[in-house]
Design an enzyme around this catalytic site. Structure first.
Site, PDB file in Angstrom:
ATOM      1  N   ARG A 175       2.784  -6.217   0.987  1.00 16.65           N
ATOM      2  CA  ARG A 175       3.966  -5.574   1.536  1.00 16.65           C
ATOM      3  C   ARG A 175       4.881  -6.625   2.148  1.00 16.65           C
ATOM      4  O   ARG A 175       4.417  -7.540   2.832  1.00 16.65           O
ATOM      5  CB  ARG A 175       3.595  -4.534   2.603  1.00 16.65           C
ATOM      6  CG  ARG A 175       2.933  -3.279   2.061  1.00 16.65           C
ATOM      7  CD  ARG A 175       3.915  -2.431   1.265  1.00 16.65           C
ATOM      8  NE  ARG A 175       3.331  -1.181   0.774  1.00 16.65           N
ATOM      9  CZ  ARG A 175       2.743  -1.024  -0.399  1.00 16.65           C
ATOM     10  NH1 ARG A 175       2.640  -2.071  -1.221  1.00 16.65           N
ATOM     11  NH2 ARG A 175       2.265   0.146  -0.767  1.00 16.65           N
TER      12      ARG A 175
ATOM     13  N   GLU B 179      13.595  -3.223  -0.353  1.00 15.73           N
ATOM     14  CA  GLU B 179      13.429  -3.107  -1.800  1.00 15.73           C
ATOM     15  C   GLU B 179      14.136  -1.856  -2.322  1.00 15.73           C
ATOM     16  O   GLU B 179      13.811  -0.759  -1.891  1.00 15.73           O
ATOM     17  CB  GLU B 179      11.949  -3.045  -2.159  1.00 15.73           C
ATOM     18  CG  GLU B 179      11.179  -4.272  -1.725  1.00 15.73           C
ATOM     19  CD  GLU B 179       9.681  -4.145  -1.952  1.00 15.73           C
ATOM     20  OE1 GLU B 179       8.974  -5.147  -1.771  1.00 15.73           O
ATOM     21  OE2 GLU B 179       9.207  -3.031  -2.286  1.00 15.73           O
TER      22      GLU B 179
ATOM     23  N   HIS C 226       8.508  -6.306  -7.196  1.00 12.44           N
ATOM     24  CA  HIS C 226       7.461  -5.348  -6.813  1.00 12.44           C
ATOM     25  C   HIS C 226       6.888  -4.647  -8.039  1.00 12.44           C
ATOM     26  O   HIS C 226       6.814  -3.423  -8.122  1.00 12.44           O
ATOM     27  CB  HIS C 226       8.009  -4.303  -5.825  1.00 12.44           C
ATOM     28  CG  HIS C 226       6.912  -3.648  -5.023  1.00 12.44           C
ATOM     29  ND1 HIS C 226       7.102  -3.216  -3.729  1.00 12.44           N
ATOM     30  CD2 HIS C 226       5.616  -3.340  -5.336  1.00 12.44           C
ATOM     31  CE1 HIS C 226       5.983  -2.658  -3.272  1.00 12.44           C
ATOM     32  NE2 HIS C 226       5.069  -2.741  -4.237  1.00 12.44           N
TER      33      HIS C 226
END
Length: 318
Positions: A237, A266, A285
């Protein structure tokens, strides 16, 4: 049962079937949802399936019919668990689905940095090999992973998988966790406090959830303990790292590189300073997002909801 899937695109951009959910009730599927759209779409729904949609106290107050929240991720920090428990709303998550995918991505990043395969492939297609004076050419110094020490921060399923792969690369493994782990003892991986791990590791790979305890755990002080040629990898994270401190550490060569699959915001709507740096490699991601992992994710998400409907508990948080 009325089921709303509020941000379906990341889980299934169109290459997988929704049959597992459709047999459980009336499904209303949305590729993405803003907060306002999510609340409107969630009204009168019995069950919500979410990934990044935030459901806190304010949101739950506007959803009186809600009985179930299925988080399509291992981490469930997007849901106010205390409020859900108070309202007797079941919450489930998906453990284990992306272990191999994320662990493999750690080494995809490491190998890209250590061997520059993407850059070499690009230069070959641009004609650099044809122009080379010898059978090979160099774009900088590459290095082996063998013999280097990798420090695993968080020896859960993904951290353990990364450690096992690291051994196959002949790396030395050390780790930190709340306490020594049996799997660590079994493999002979050395347990140590975080500060010591940061000092000794050539590669530091983060594999802990984002909590109030772990938020910005890699800050200026932590980065100051790392070797000057150390590499920081984060596939967990973004909030685990103080990005301003990391920018300073990278731009002053305090550490060698950061390899990131996650950042604090994000997507980064206003850009990210870290992307300006040559010693930062970033991917969007997507370490988790192989087809195999997404298939497991969808199957388990449907099974979690099916168990709830049947009055059973599967991967229940509350």
């Amino acid at each position: 049962m009325k089921i709303a899937i509020l941000d379906s695109y990341a889980m299934n951009p169109g290459d997988l079937s929704w049959e597992g959910f459709e047999r459980l009730g009336d499904v209303y599927r949305y590729e993405t949802s803003t907060r306002e759209e999510a609340i409107e779409r969630a009204k009168c729904m019995d069950a919500l399936v979410i990934n990044k949609i935030v459901l806190g106290k304010d949101e739950m107050e506007m959803l009186p019919d809600l009985r179930y929240i299925g988080v399509t991720a291992t981490g469930y920090n997007v849901v106010d668990i205390g409020e859900a428990s108070r309202r007797k709303i079941a919450v489930t998550n998906i453990p284990y689905y992306s272990t191999s995918s994320v662990a493999e991505h750690v080494f995809a990043l490491l190998l890209e940095y250590s061997r520059q395969t993407g850059l070499y492939a690009k230069k070959v297609k641009e004609g650099a090999w044809q122009k080379a004076r010898t059978f090979t050419f160099q774009l900088g110094t590459s290095f082996e992973l063998a013999g280097r020490t990798i420090g695993i921060v968080g020896l859960g399923d993904i951290g353990s998988k990364v450690a096992s792969i690291a051994e196959a690369f002949d790396m030395d493994v050390v780790y930190t966790s709340h306490s020594p782990k049996e799997i660590g003892k079994k493999h002979g991986w050395q347990f140590m406090p975080l500060d010591e791990l940061l000092e000794k590791s050539d590669v530091v790979s983060l594999h802990v959830p984002l909590t109030t305890e772990t938020e910005k755990m890699i800050d200026k002080d932590a980065l100051s303990l790392m070797k000057k040629d150390a590499i920081l990898v984060n596939t967990a994270r973004g909030g685990l790292i103080d990005e301003d401190a990391l920018f300073d550490a990278l731009s002053t060569s305090r550490i060698a590189a950061a390899l990131l699959d996650v950042i604090g915001e994000e997507p980064p709507r206003n850009g990210c300073r870290l992307f300006e740096l040559d010693n930062c490699i970033a991917t969007p991601h997507q370490a988790w997002a192989t087809k195999q992992a997404r298939t497991r994710l969808m199957e388990m998400a449907a099974k979690n909801l099916e168990a709830f409907i049947a009055g059973k508990s599967l991967n229940r948080i509350v």
